[in-house]
Write a protein that holds these residues in place. Structure first.
Motif: not given
Length: 328
Positions: A134-140
């Motif tokens: 699945p696509d995911a919007l990722i940040v640190t």
């Protein structure tokens, strides 16, 4: 154009014939006896290099294929053109059921839309789709964006200021960004990298503010990153605290889908039997647990449902392709 593309692949076919074995390029063959199939090892061609998610999936399937059939899956690689080198040659291979090849979405639909990659989507005889990342919007972990709303607010305040890395153009990541911008009515700056690994490196190195990756990316870097939202129907069991985009009001599901195809001349009986074998692998609790632990989401699209599945995905990708300017 089609004849030219096929002609150009002949040289490569000759080069890889030795690697894959003469039988793979032996041309049409008599259909194997479906009742006794398989009675020897099956060649599983990955149209990418080793080490990627397609390779990881195939390696995990090997054990269970052998348990079910008594035969081995022999994995080979035919990398190039983002999968196009392999897909353009699949139908030149033996159609006896002993050569199968990995296929990916959106790749096999988008690539023929933009130019002639040597194959059309309809030429690929997919018999099973087994999972997606699945696509995911990722940040640190230390990102100022604690929620998806935080990122959206920043993007609305200064259009284009939120830089987002991703794996290539016309990829699942690129599509996800296009859909997200449309649904959230924001403008980001998408920066394509050569692969998921490079996109993660850019995020961890503070070259970008966020990344379009996958649940598998977050699973591999759980100590350094977190997901703001995931494009699956339900929350992933590895990340029960991460909401889906749907929960947050954005109708987004999808990612990088993986399946398998055979040459067009492969008999319906053997194609169906292959589909049944991989469906059984997908239902194995041990296999499922291994895949989920790596961040994959399992689906089970058998041969009988493939036309409807591909039609649905094609419609979705066509809309995005128009927005991306791939087609008019």
């Amino acid at each position: 154009m089609r004849q030219t593309s096929r002609f150009k692949t002949l040289g490569l076919s000759t080069l890889v014939a030795g690697m894959l074995g003469a039988s793979a390029f032996a041309g049409p063959a008599l259909a194997a006896d479906a009742e006794g199939y398989p009675d020897h090892n099956v060649q599983y061609i990955i149209p990418f290099g080793p080490g990627g998610e397609s390779d990881i999936s195939a390696r995990l399937q090997q054990q269970y294929f052998q348990e079910l059939t008594g035969q081995q899956l022999i994995i080979q690689y035919m990398a190039g053109g983002g999968g196009a080198v392999g897909w353009s040659q699949l139908n030149e291979m033996a159609s006896d059921g002993y050569t199968i090849m990995g296929t990916n979405l959106p790749h096999i639909i988008l690539k023929p839309m933009g130019k002639d990659p040597g194959f059309t989507t309809e030429e690929l005889k997919n018999f099973h789709y087994f999972h997606y990342s699945p696509d995911a919007l990722i940040v640190t972990n230390d990102s100022p964006y604690k929620t998806l709303d935080d990122l959206i607010a920043a993007a609305k305040k200064a259009p284009g200021s939120v830089t987002v890395s991703g794996s290539g153009t016309q990829s699942a990541n690129d599509i996800a960004n296009q859909r997200f911008e449309s649904l959230a009515d924001v403008k980001t700056t998408y920066i394509p990298f050569k692969g998921t690994g490079a996109a993660v490196t850019a995020l961890l190195g503070d070259q970008v503010k966020a990344e379009w990756g996958y649940t598998t990316t977050a699973a591999n870097h759980s100590d350094k990153v977190r997901m703001l939202a995931v494009a699956s129907e339900e929350r992933h069991p590895l990340f029960p605290d991460v909401p889906t985009f749907k929960e947050l009001g954005y109708d987004m599901t999808g990612g990088a889908y993986r399946g398998i195809a055979v040459p067009q001349g492969t008999s319906e009986e053997i194609t169906k039997k292959l589909s049944d074998i991989f469906s059984q692998i997908n239902q194995n609790p041990e296999f499922r647990q291994k895949m989920e632990d790596l961040g994959f989401v399992l689906i089970d699209v058998p041969y009988e449902e493939m036309d409807a599945f591909m039609a649905k995905r094609s419609k979705e990708y066509e809309q995005v392709a128009r927005e991306m300017g791939i087609i008019e």
